[in-house]
Design a protein around this motif. Structure first.
Motif, PDB file in Angstrom:
ATOM      1  N   LEU A  26      -2.993  10.900  16.754  1.00 25.67           N
ATOM      2  CA  LEU A  26      -2.270   9.979  15.786  1.00 25.67           C
ATOM      3  C   LEU A  26      -1.669  10.694  14.759  1.00 25.67           C
ATOM      4  O   LEU A  26      -2.266  11.654  14.019  1.00 25.67           O
ATOM      5  N   PRO A  27      -0.699   9.868  14.290  1.00 21.98           N
ATOM      6  CA  PRO A  27      -0.275  10.471  12.972  1.00 21.98           C
ATOM      7  C   PRO A  27      -1.057  10.833  11.893  1.00 21.98           C
ATOM      8  O   PRO A  27      -2.291   9.907  11.876  1.00 21.98           O
ATOM      9  N   THR A  28      -0.781  11.502  11.054  1.00 19.91           N
ATOM     10  CA  THR A  28      -1.790  11.576   9.921  1.00 19.91           C
ATOM     11  C   THR A  28      -2.162  10.618   9.274  1.00 19.91           C
ATOM     12  O   THR A  28      -1.261   9.735   8.729  1.00 19.91           O
ATOM     13  N   GLN A  29      -3.247  10.723   8.357  1.00 23.21           N
ATOM     14  CA  GLN A  29      -3.511   9.777   7.282  1.00 23.21           C
ATOM     15  C   GLN A  29      -2.403   9.649   6.143  1.00 23.21           C
ATOM     16  O   GLN A  29      -2.380   8.579   5.814  1.00 23.21           O
ATOM     17  N   GLU A  30      -1.939  10.929   5.828  1.00 21.36           N
ATOM     18  CA  GLU A  30      -1.089  10.780   4.738  1.00 21.36           C
ATOM     19  C   GLU A  30       0.274  10.100   5.099  1.00 21.36           C
ATOM     20  O   GLU A  30       0.640   9.450   4.537  1.00 21.36           O
ATOM     21  N   PHE A  31       0.720  10.168   6.514  1.00 20.43           N
ATOM     22  CA  PHE A  31       1.742   9.465   7.130  1.00 20.43           C
ATOM     23  C   PHE A  31       1.441   8.084   6.962  1.00 20.43           C
ATOM     24  O   PHE A  31       2.559   7.173   6.399  1.00 20.43           O
ATOM     25  N   PHE A  32       0.424   7.664   7.359  1.00 19.96           N
ATOM     26  CA  PHE A  32       0.179   5.878   7.458  1.00 19.96           C
ATOM     27  C   PHE A  32      -0.016   5.654   6.012  1.00 19.96           C
ATOM     28  O   PHE A  32       0.421   4.429   5.588  1.00 19.96           O
ATOM     29  N   ALA A  33      -0.608   6.634   4.915  1.00 23.57           N
ATOM     30  CA  ALA A  33      -0.883   6.121   3.653  1.00 23.57           C
ATOM     31  C   ALA A  33       0.714   5.897   2.756  1.00 23.57           C
ATOM     32  O   ALA A  33       0.776   4.860   2.192  1.00 23.57           O
ATOM     33  N   GLU A  34       1.597   6.550   3.458  1.00 23.75           N
ATOM     34  CA  GLU A  34       2.797   6.504   2.832  1.00 23.75           C
ATOM     35  C   GLU A  34       3.630   5.363   3.414  1.00 23.75           C
ATOM     36  O   GLU A  34       4.384   4.390   2.900  1.00 23.75           O
ATOM     37  N   LYS A  35       3.382   5.220   4.973  1.00 28.34           N
ATOM     38  CA  LYS A  35       4.084   4.146   5.581  1.00 28.34           C
ATOM     39  C   LYS A  35       3.837   2.687   5.000  1.00 28.34           C
ATOM     40  O   LYS A  35       4.656   1.971   4.886  1.00 28.34           O
ATOM     41  N   TYR A  36       2.375   2.636   4.815  1.00 28.63           N
ATOM     42  CA  TYR A  36       1.990   1.084   4.194  1.00 28.63           C
ATOM     43  C   TYR A  36       1.753   1.261   2.889  1.00 28.63           C
ATOM     44  O   TYR A  36       1.249   0.255   2.107  1.00 28.63           O
ATOM     45  N   ASP A  37       2.016   2.084   2.277  1.00 27.33           N
ATOM     46  CA  ASP A  37       1.793   2.223   0.387  1.00 27.33           C
ATOM     47  C   ASP A  37       0.576   1.902   0.275  1.00 27.33           C
ATOM     48  O   ASP A  37       0.339   0.845  -0.509  1.00 27.33           O
ATOM     49  N   VAL A  38      -0.646   2.423   0.751  1.00 30.62           N
ATOM     50  CA  VAL A  38      -1.856   2.041   0.410  1.00 30.62           C
ATOM     51  C   VAL A  38      -2.620   3.269   0.181  1.00 30.62           C
ATOM     52  O   VAL A  38      -2.321   4.602   0.482  1.00 30.62           O
ATOM     53  N   SER A  39      -3.789   3.107  -0.345  1.00 30.73           N
ATOM     54  CA  SER A  39      -4.739   4.417  -0.702  1.00 30.73           C
ATOM     55  C   SER A  39      -5.419   4.743   0.547  1.00 30.73           C
ATOM     56  O   SER A  39      -5.630   4.240   1.698  1.00 30.73           O
ATOM     57  N   ARG A  40      -6.092   6.174   0.613  1.00 32.26           N
ATOM     58  CA  ARG A  40      -6.691   6.492   1.498  1.00 32.26           C
ATOM     59  C   ARG A  40      -7.924   5.573   1.917  1.00 32.26           C
ATOM     60  O   ARG A  40      -8.588   5.599   3.257  1.00 32.26           O
ATOM     61  N   ILE A  41      -8.637   5.046   0.834  1.00 30.04           N
ATOM     62  CA  ILE A  41      -9.767   4.321   1.195  1.00 30.04           C
ATOM     63  C   ILE A  41      -9.268   3.104   1.826  1.00 30.04           C
ATOM     64  O   ILE A  41     -10.046   2.780   3.002  1.00 30.04           O
ATOM     65  N   THR A  42      -8.408   2.316   1.904  1.00 26.53           N
ATOM     66  CA  THR A  42      -7.868   1.172   2.310  1.00 26.53           C
ATOM     67  C   THR A  42      -7.485   1.866   3.728  1.00 26.53           C
ATOM     68  O   THR A  42      -7.947   0.989   4.843  1.00 26.53           O
ATOM     69  N   LEU A  43      -6.797   2.671   3.947  1.00 31.66           N
ATOM     70  CA  LEU A  43      -6.354   3.273   5.473  1.00 31.66           C
ATOM     71  C   LEU A  43      -7.429   3.502   6.276  1.00 31.66           C
ATOM     72  O   LEU A  43      -7.724   3.259   7.294  1.00 31.66           O
TER      73      LEU A  43
END
Length: 238
Positions: A26-43
């Motif tokens: 799966l793409p990295t947490q950094e990728f998703f955090a940037e894509k959805y503009d959310v914190s790591r906690i939300t992700l």
């Protein structure tokens, strides 16, 4: 709807429609955090839901992987728990549309109730036959409030959901579906090129956006011998 549930629904859709393929990272947490503009906690909340569903798993030091699902050799076995259109469920195939009718009018009572609109709120009505690899797949009858976004026949030739995402920034996050068997009336039989009275599968759907507002009331008709759907049940045990 909470942001993490929107992210969960979006990633789940992409996993079950093979945008993110089984057995791959799966793409990295950094990728998703940037894509959805959310914190790591939300992700992390979204990823926990995916893990609870049995869709992903983590390997220490290696990352998060997409779990292989039960294999099925039938390419038409499609997930029923995702509110997605033909473009998403058959993303690697040639999809075309034949517009049968398109107009705007005032809504009927059933449409008002399902869409949560008033009798004076105009709606678009369109019917189209969807084909996959030049083979007839379904007949769609869709009602949509005109306030959602302007539509025309050129837009209806492609993916309406993609258009709404780009123009109205609307994301389909939830849907209520009623599924039942029926017999094809003359309109359905002519559209799907089957005999009148033939069995068809009907999916009646109310689609909701990320704000929880209904934006589509539709009925889709499928040839019974050509379409199969699946629904995975996951029980969270504490």
């Amino acid at each position: 709807m909470y942001k993490y549930r929107e992210i969960y629904s979006d990633i789940k859709r992409d996993i079950l429609t093979n945008h993110y393929r089984a057995g791959t990272l799966l793409p990295t947490q950094e990728f998703f955090a940037e894509k959805y503009d959310v914190s790591r906690i939300t992700l992390k909340k979204a990823l926990n839901l995916l893990e609870n569903d049995g869709l992903i798993f983590s390997k220490q030091g290696s990352g998060t992987f997409i779990r292989p699902q039960i294999e099925n050799n039938d390419s038409e076995l499609l997930p029923l728990d995702l509110p997605v259109g033909v473009t998403y469920s058959h993303r690697d195939q040639k999809i075309s549309s034949k517009i049968l009718s398109f107009d705007a009018r005032l809504p009927e009572k059933e449409e008002q109730q399902n869409l949560g609109i008033n009798a004076s709120d105009p709606v678009y009505q369109f019917k189209r036959v969807r084909s996959i690899n030049e083979q007839i797949y379904s007949l769609e009858h869709v009602i949509m409030p005109t306030q959602v976004a302007p539509l025309n026949e050129e837009i209806l030739q492609g993916s309406v959901y993609d258009y709404l995402g780009h123009v109205a920034k609307l994301q389909l996050t939830d849907a209520r579906r009623i599924i039942y068997a029926d017999h094809a009336d003359q309109e359905v039989s002519d559209s799907l090129e089957i005999e009148a009275g033939s069995p068809v599968l009907v999916i009646e759907q109310v689609a909701y956006d990320q704000k929880g507002s209904a934006f589509e009331f539709s009925k889709s008709y499928f040839i019974s011998s050509k379409s199969k759907f699946s629904l995975d049940i996951h029980l969270n045990r504490k």
